[in-house]
Scaffold this motif. Sequence first.
Motif, mmCIF file in Angstrom:
data_model
loop_
_atom_site.group_PDB
_atom_site.id
_atom_site.type_symbol
_atom_site.label_atom_id
_atom_site.label_comp_id
_atom_site.label_asym_id
_atom_site.label_seq_id
_atom_site.Cartn_x
_atom_site.Cartn_y
_atom_site.Cartn_z
ATOM 1 N N LEU A 10 0.840 -1.206 0.000
ATOM 2 C CA LEU A 10 0.000 0.000 0.000
ATOM 3 C C LEU A 10 0.869 1.248 0.000
ATOM 4 C CD1 LEU A 10 -2.604 -1.232 2.640
ATOM 5 C CD2 LEU A 10 -2.801 -1.324 0.143
ATOM 6 N N MET A 13 1.267 3.734 -5.098
ATOM 7 C CA MET A 13 0.540 3.086 -6.184
ATOM 8 C C MET A 13 -0.457 2.052 -5.655
ATOM 9 S SD MET A 13 -0.212 3.009 -9.265
ATOM 10 C CE MET A 13 0.930 3.887 -10.317
ATOM 11 N N GLY A 14 -0.014 1.182 -4.746
ATOM 12 C CA GLY A 14 -0.907 0.143 -4.215
ATOM 13 C C GLY A 14 -2.149 0.758 -3.579
ATOM 14 N N ASN A 32 -0.172 -4.260 4.282
ATOM 15 C CA ASN A 32 1.075 -3.549 4.003
ATOM 16 C C ASN A 32 2.059 -3.862 5.119
ATOM 17 O OD1 ASN A 32 2.404 -1.553 2.208
ATOM 18 N ND2 ASN A 32 2.607 -0.398 4.101
ATOM 19 N N LYS A 37 -0.407 2.273 6.873
ATOM 20 C CA LYS A 37 -0.852 2.705 5.542
ATOM 21 C C LYS A 37 -2.186 2.083 5.146
ATOM 22 C CE LYS A 37 3.697 3.876 3.785
ATOM 23 N NZ LYS A 37 4.824 3.454 2.968
ATOM 24 N N LEU A 67 7.885 -2.685 -3.775
ATOM 25 C CA LEU A 67 9.075 -2.031 -4.324
ATOM 26 C C LEU A 67 9.670 -2.764 -5.528
ATOM 27 C CD1 LEU A 67 11.401 0.087 -3.977
ATOM 28 C CD2 LEU A 67 12.477 -1.584 -2.450
ATOM 29 N N GLU A 74 9.349 -12.151 -0.912
ATOM 30 C CA GLU A 74 9.412 -12.078 0.550
ATOM 31 C C GLU A 74 7.996 -12.056 1.132
ATOM 32 O OE1 GLU A 74 12.425 -9.064 1.502
ATOM 33 O OE2 GLU A 74 11.387 -8.868 3.429
ATOM 34 N N ILE A 116 2.413 -0.965 -15.133
ATOM 35 C CA ILE A 116 1.496 0.174 -14.953
ATOM 36 C C ILE A 116 2.035 1.381 -15.713
ATOM 37 C CG2 ILE A 116 0.399 1.711 -13.281
ATOM 38 C CD1 ILE A 116 0.850 -0.414 -11.151
HETATM 39 N N1 LIG Z 1 4.299 5.574 -8.222
HETATM 40 C C1 LIG Z 1 4.257 5.499 -9.536
HETATM 41 O O1 LIG Z 1 4.070 6.499 -10.236
HETATM 42 C C2 LIG Z 1 4.388 4.160 -10.218
HETATM 43 C C3 LIG Z 1 4.086 4.065 -11.598
HETATM 44 C C4 LIG Z 1 4.204 2.835 -12.232
HETATM 45 C C5 LIG Z 1 4.650 1.744 -11.516
HETATM 46 N N2 LIG Z 1 4.951 1.875 -10.184
HETATM 47 C C6 LIG Z 1 5.463 0.690 -9.488
HETATM 48 O O2 LIG Z 1 4.645 0.331 -8.389
HETATM 49 C C7 LIG Z 1 5.461 -0.275 -7.386
HETATM 50 C C8 LIG Z 1 5.196 0.432 -6.056
HETATM 51 O O3 LIG Z 1 5.518 1.807 -6.233
HETATM 52 P P1 LIG Z 1 4.989 2.920 -5.228
HETATM 53 O O4 LIG Z 1 5.041 4.211 -5.970
HETATM 54 O O5 LIG Z 1 3.725 2.497 -4.564
HETATM 55 O O6 LIG Z 1 6.196 2.914 -4.180
HETATM 56 P P2 LIG Z 1 6.179 3.332 -2.635
HETATM 57 O O7 LIG Z 1 5.164 4.378 -2.378
HETATM 58 O O8 LIG Z 1 7.597 3.613 -2.289
HETATM 59 O O9 LIG Z 1 5.725 2.000 -1.908
HETATM 60 C C9 LIG Z 1 6.560 0.863 -1.860
HETATM 61 C C10 LIG Z 1 5.762 -0.260 -1.250
HETATM 62 O O10 LIG Z 1 6.581 -1.428 -1.222
HETATM 63 C C11 LIG Z 1 6.572 -1.945 0.104
HETATM 64 N N3 LIG Z 1 7.807 -2.685 0.340
HETATM 65 C C12 LIG Z 1 9.064 -2.305 0.036
HETATM 66 N N4 LIG Z 1 9.949 -3.271 0.388
HETATM 67 C C13 LIG Z 1 9.215 -4.276 0.930
HETATM 68 C C14 LIG Z 1 9.541 -5.545 1.472
HETATM 69 N N5 LIG Z 1 10.790 -5.985 1.514
HETATM 70 N N6 LIG Z 1 8.528 -6.307 1.944
HETATM 71 C C15 LIG Z 1 7.243 -5.869 1.891
HETATM 72 N N7 LIG Z 1 6.868 -4.678 1.375
HETATM 73 C C16 LIG Z 1 7.840 -3.895 0.900
HETATM 74 C C17 LIG Z 1 6.420 -0.723 0.971
HETATM 75 O O11 LIG Z 1 6.028 -1.099 2.262
HETATM 76 P P3 LIG Z 1 6.221 -0.069 3.490
HETATM 77 O O12 LIG Z 1 5.077 0.879 3.381
HETATM 78 O O13 LIG Z 1 6.183 -0.940 4.678
HETATM 79 O O14 LIG Z 1 7.557 0.593 3.289
HETATM 80 C C18 LIG Z 1 5.330 0.005 0.184
HETATM 81 O O15 LIG Z 1 4.077 -0.589 0.392
HETATM 82 C C19 LIG Z 1 6.916 -0.145 -7.843
HETATM 83 O O16 LIG Z 1 7.349 -1.329 -8.441
HETATM 84 C C20 LIG Z 1 6.827 0.970 -8.877
HETATM 85 O O17 LIG Z 1 7.855 0.908 -9.843
HETATM 86 C C21 LIG Z 1 4.813 3.042 -9.529
#
Ligand SMILES: NC(=O)c1ccc[n+]([C@@H]2O[C@H](COP(=O)([O-])OP(=O)(O)OC[C@H]3O[C@@H](n4cnc5c(N)ncnc54)[C@H](OP(=O)(O)O)[C@@H]3O)[C@@H](O)[C@H]2O)c1
Length: 283
Positions: A10, A13-14, A32, A37, A67, A74, A116
Amino acid sequence: MSENISVLGLGLMGSALAESLLAAGHRVTVWNRSPAKAQPLVAKGATAAATPAEAVGPSDLVIVCVLDYPAVREVLDDVSLAGRVVANLTTGRPAEARETASWAAERGADYLDGGIMAVPYMIAKPGALILYSGSQAAYDRHEQALAVMAEPRYVGTDPGLAPLLDLAMLTGMYGQIAGFLEAAALVSSAKYPLTEFTSTLLVPWLNAMAAGKPAMAAAMESGDHRTEVSNLEINRVGVDNLIRTFREQGVRPDLLIPMKTILDQRVARGLGHEGLSGLVEEL
Ligand SMILES: NC(=O)c1ccc[n+]([C@@H]2O[C@H](COP(=O)([O-])OP(=O)(O)OC[C@H]3O[C@@H](n4cnc5c(N)ncnc54)[C@H](OP(=O)(O)O)[C@@H]3O)[C@@H](O)[C@H]2O)c1
């Protein structure tokens, strides 16, 4: 029809994905790593799960958006996935997608990989696109729910194809940004107003130039690089001119130099009469 759907991860993006599914009336269970979150989504009707296993429990469709791929493994490593569809919307490499599809199959799950093509505020709005590849049956079963988040486009059974096309689109974007950065530095060196240059000159020019890309792609597919537009010799002189101008204006031409390298290589092979599409063969 309302479905039970789980969203694991979450981040920005999530959360946007989960929110769109809730708004469309689906029963959404969320998890999450950092539990806080989940709270804004619970306030909108989601059920928060304490563990990934608990989150997967009620749902046929399990959306993961974290991420990176190691984090996906994991999160789901000890979770029973038999009979579920895992839709992994985490950004990654094609090889990782194929490995994760095999890993999911070993656990009895059907696998879809998603790329995405949107930022969080675009989710559930026109213009948002998600590329999917992997199990066609899984895609067909959940297409309606997937369509809530963004326009879904199924591209093929190879799970690596959606991430490959995602990365190809990002490559096009970075190329355009590289050109914009160099142009911006050049314009700034002349103290010309950059916003005016960008909106009145550059953007209309780039849009007009984009219209020629399908014809270039057709030449690349056919291998027929004859041109009536502009040949490589002219472009080589043009790029030399650009690089000299940058230096005279005190601007680094670093992002253009690789283009010159490839142009020079192609012309040195005696192919200066061809069009720019021929450069793809050097790559
Ligand atoms: N944001 C964008 O514009 C966008 C566009 C296209 C694609 N994406 C893709 O969507 C994905 C998520 O991006 P986001 O923007 O949502 O990033 P974000 O806001 O940084 O969120 C990262 C998420 O990953 C979780 N996470 C990281 N390491 C983890 C682990 N070892 N075990 C469990 N959970 C873990 C985080 O949990 P915590 O909250 O606990 O840290 C958080 O829920 C990425 O692959 C990104 O490339 C994003």
